[in-house]
Write an enzyme that holds these catalytic residues in place. Structure first.
Site, PDB file in Angstrom:
ATOM      1  N   ARG A  90       0.661  -1.302  -0.036  1.00 48.07           N
ATOM      2  CA  ARG A  90      -0.093   0.015  -0.063  1.00 48.07           C
ATOM      3  C   ARG A  90       0.791   1.198  -0.097  1.00 48.07           C
ATOM      4  O   ARG A  90       0.324   2.179  -0.573  1.00 48.07           O
ATOM      5  CB  ARG A  90      -0.924  -0.075   1.321  1.00 48.07           C
ATOM      6  CG  ARG A  90      -0.122   0.099   2.447  1.00 48.07           C
ATOM      7  CD  ARG A  90      -1.088  -0.121   3.708  1.00 48.07           C
ATOM      8  NE  ARG A  90      -0.525  -0.070   5.006  1.00 48.07           N
ATOM      9  CZ  ARG A  90       0.356  -1.281   5.467  1.00 48.07           C
ATOM     10  NH1 ARG A  90       0.509  -2.246   4.920  1.00 48.07           N
ATOM     11  NH2 ARG A  90       0.941  -0.937   6.581  1.00 48.07           N
ATOM     12  N   CYS A 204      -5.643 -12.078  35.922  1.00 50.57           N
ATOM     13  CA  CYS A 204      -5.935 -13.503  36.401  1.00 50.57           C
ATOM     14  C   CYS A 204      -6.640 -14.185  35.425  1.00 50.57           C
ATOM     15  O   CYS A 204      -6.665 -15.607  35.232  1.00 50.57           O
ATOM     16  CB  CYS A 204      -6.901 -13.354  37.534  1.00 50.57           C
ATOM     17  SG  CYS A 204      -8.548 -12.271  37.387  1.00 50.57           S
TER      18      CYS A 204
END
Length: 657
Positions: A90, A204
């Site tokens: 691009r 966690c």
């Protein structure tokens, strides 16, 4: 004969490109026609202007080409990045032979091919370096941002405000894009509206109870850093014994055999343990996909409402080869556990060899989505963990997109946005600021059947902590736990994007907390804020001479913050909740086995190769502001006005493609 005609056409285009006209368009025959689309006064302004282009990536390449073909004669382009092979689809100013070279330098060379008479200066450097000060910015007529990260955008915004130079901000994300003009006192600035935060996950969840593929991918990236990269204690991959859901005797019965050949339970660190075994793949596999899983299973409270994980055995790895992937290319196939193990083994050997070849004890590898071994390791480990937790596995292609936070960059979007930047520049050069617009490029047509929707510029947010007359923010944190070093790195430099902050405590004594002069406050860095009598309601005076930016900070002491955040920055004091209301619900438990706040969340950062779209936020209410003491004043004040976005879509406002 066709080859001869092609060369002739190319010669004609090059000839037209150097003829000096300010703007051109291609005719139906493919030749570049000499058409001056700019009025004579604008033509003169274009030729006399000096333009700074910050960024030479997806938008920058298109923008540089547009400027050269629009008659701009004096351009400086700056970019710190180098060309990667993934840019070539691009960023058309770059070719395969340019990989590894400076984007700014090569973009200059390629753009001069359109018109060698233009003066383009290329700098392979960071725009945030001290040499690019306010005096540097004052030499430009217009500054155009084509950046891919928030910190640099915010910095350029502040420099342009201090230098009183118009800035055109831009960004793209897939099919979406935005362009807006920024001028001190006449419009809102880049920092006037809050930006969406980075996606993060509780620690966690990553370590104990993953439920989505992204959780496993983040865990695998952390594992890469623990084994080969720059180890961060906040990215520990071992089971988290401080998980609030696993309170009590969780883990006390884990691993009855204590230690096995697959890996020891007690060790100084993951890397040290791995080095002792010379990165034996079977032992690494045994620890992360068997022993650690058994440990998690011992935390029985975690699995009362969840499907428990299933440990894997090195000697009995399931195949699970699907017969529905025959027509897919390699990277689009989802690997079986056996294929994951093969990829894990081969990538570990390569990465271990690289780490041994690195010089110095502090050397480490950096995970790169475009490095084959690094990608194979993360793909294999994330899918093995997904298999253990009964989570759908992902192809290497999908893992790369998720791990690198890749939003597909589309060349057409970049081209449209680059064109809109130049249109806004024309208005500024003509002195028609009232015609400047905030322009949105949408993926689908709006109610008027248009994909490009402009809206009028808003006035500056009166509570903006950058462009308001008296910038001020409130920071919520734990003064006993937050060190001066963390305050500088995470709050001032990280969240508030300062470069060289100086901080004084407003205590009547002029206590210097942080100095930009090297060595002056080194001894302060390891101390907590409370050691300097900073408490609830203390005010700090912050200055950044490089940005010519002053900021007053009010500290609010909070023992616990929502979602176990380490700190929260609030620009609008009316958003503050009473301290009693926040803490009445009790403390927020830590989800880390070490320090509570920093290790509670895993952050997914933006890929630096992405032209990130900037987002508009909601307006804040007015609040009382106190004057700040400035060592260097900035002339002029921002107009006070509503920061709410009023979308006006009249036919005259629509810019046709």
């Amino acid at each position: 004969m066709k080859h001869s005609n092609k060369n002739k056409r190319t010669s004609e285009i090059r000839s037209n490109a150097t003829s000096g006209h300010p703007a051109r368009q291609f005719s139906k025959l493919g030749k570049m026609a000499d058409v001056n689309v700019a009025p004579s006064l604008l033509d003169d302004s274009i030729r006399k202007s000096k333009i700074l282009v910050v960024g030479a990536g997806g938008i920058g390449c298109e923008l540089l080409k547009n400027l050269v073909l629009s008659g701009f004669n004096d351009i400086l382009v700056i970019d710190l990045d180098t060309i990667d092979v993934s840019n070539l689809n691009r960023q058309f100013l770059f070719q395969k032979e340019h990989v590894g070279k400076s984007k700014a330098v090569i973009a200059r060379e390629s753009a001069l091919g359109f018109n060698p008479n233009v003066t383009i200066v290329a700098k392979h450097d960071s725009v945030m370096n001290s040499e690019y000060n306010v005096t540097f910015f004052k030499q430009f007529t217009v500054v155009m941002n084509a950046l891919d990260n928030r910190a640099a955008r915010s910095h350029v915004n502040r420099m342009c405000l201090a230098a009183n130079v118009p800035l055109i901000e831009s960004g793209t994300a897939g099919y979406l894009g935005q362009v807006t003009a920024i001028r001190k006192g006449l419009s809102e600035c880049y920092d006037c509206n809050p930006k969406a935060g980075q996606k993060s996950f509780p620690g966690c969840t990553i370590r104990n109870t993953p439920s989505e593929p992204i959780h496993c991918i983040v865990w695998a990236k952390h594992l890469f850093n623990q084994l080969f990269g720059e180890a961060d204690p906040d990215e520990d991959v071992s089971p988290d014994t401080a998980d609030p859901e696993a309170a009590g005797d969780a883990g006390s019965v884990a691993l009855q055999n204590q230690a096995s050949e697959a890996g020891n339970v007690t060790r100084v660190s993951t890397r040290a343990w791995a080095q002792q075994s010379e990165y034996d793949p079977s032992k690494l596999f045994g620890k992360f996909f068997c022993d650690d899983i058994k440990y998690l299973l011992s935390m029985d409270k975690l699995w009362t409402k969840r499907t428990p994980p299933t440990p894997l055995s090195w000697d009995n790895i399931p195949e699970e080869i699907s017969d529905q992937q025959g027509g897919l290319i390699k990277d689009q196939k989802v690997w079986s556990p056996a294929e994951c193990v093969q990829a894990m083994v081969s990538s570990i050997k390569i990465l271990y060899q690289r780490s041994k070849e690195s010089n110095g004890e502090e050397s480490f590898l950096v995970w790169d989505k475009d490095d084959e071994a690094s990608m194979d390791f993360v793909t294999a480990c994330s899918n093995l963990r997904s298999h253990v937790f009964s989570i759908p596995k992902k192809s290497r292609f999908d893992v790369k997109a998720m791990a690198g936070n890749i939003i597909p960059a589309i060349a057409t979007t970049n081209a449209v946005i680059a064109g809109l930047i130049v249109f806004e520049a024309f208005k500024i050069l003509e002195g028609k600021w009232e015609e400047c617009r905030h322009v949105y490029l949408n993926s689908k047509p709006n109610a008027l059947n248009k994909v490009i929707a402009p809206s009028s510029l808003d006035s500056a947010n009166p509570k903006c902590y950058v462009c308001s007359p008296h910038p001020e923010v409130t920071v919520l944190l734990n003064v006993s736990q937050m060190t001066v070093q963390s305050f500088e790195d995470k709050v001032l430099r990280g969240a508030l994007h300062m470069i060289s902050p100086d901080v004084m405590v407003d205590d009547g004594k002029g206590t210097v907390l942080i100095s930009s002069e090297e060595g002056e406050t080194t001894e302060n860095m390891s101390k907590s804020l409370s050691d300097f009598n900073i408490s609830d309601g203390t005010r700090l005076r912050c200055e950044d001479f490089h940005q010519e930016y002053d900021l007053n900070i009010t500290i609010i002491d909070r023992e616990h913050l929502e979602e176990n955040r380490e700190f929260t920055v609030i620009a609008d004091p009316s958003q503050l909740q009473p301290k009693a209301a926040v803490e009445s619900s009790g403390p927020q438990p830590s989800t880390s086995s070490s320090k509570p706040a920093p290790s509670t969340r895993a952050t997914v950062e933006i890929d630096e190769d992405l032209d990130v779209i900037f987002q508009k936020g909601t307006a804040n209410d007015d609040h009382q502001q106190e004057p700040s003491i400035r060592k260097r004043s900035i002339s002029g004040q921002a107009d006070i006005g509503s920061a709410s976005k009023k979308l006006r879509l009249s036919e005259n406002d629509i810019i046709e493609l």
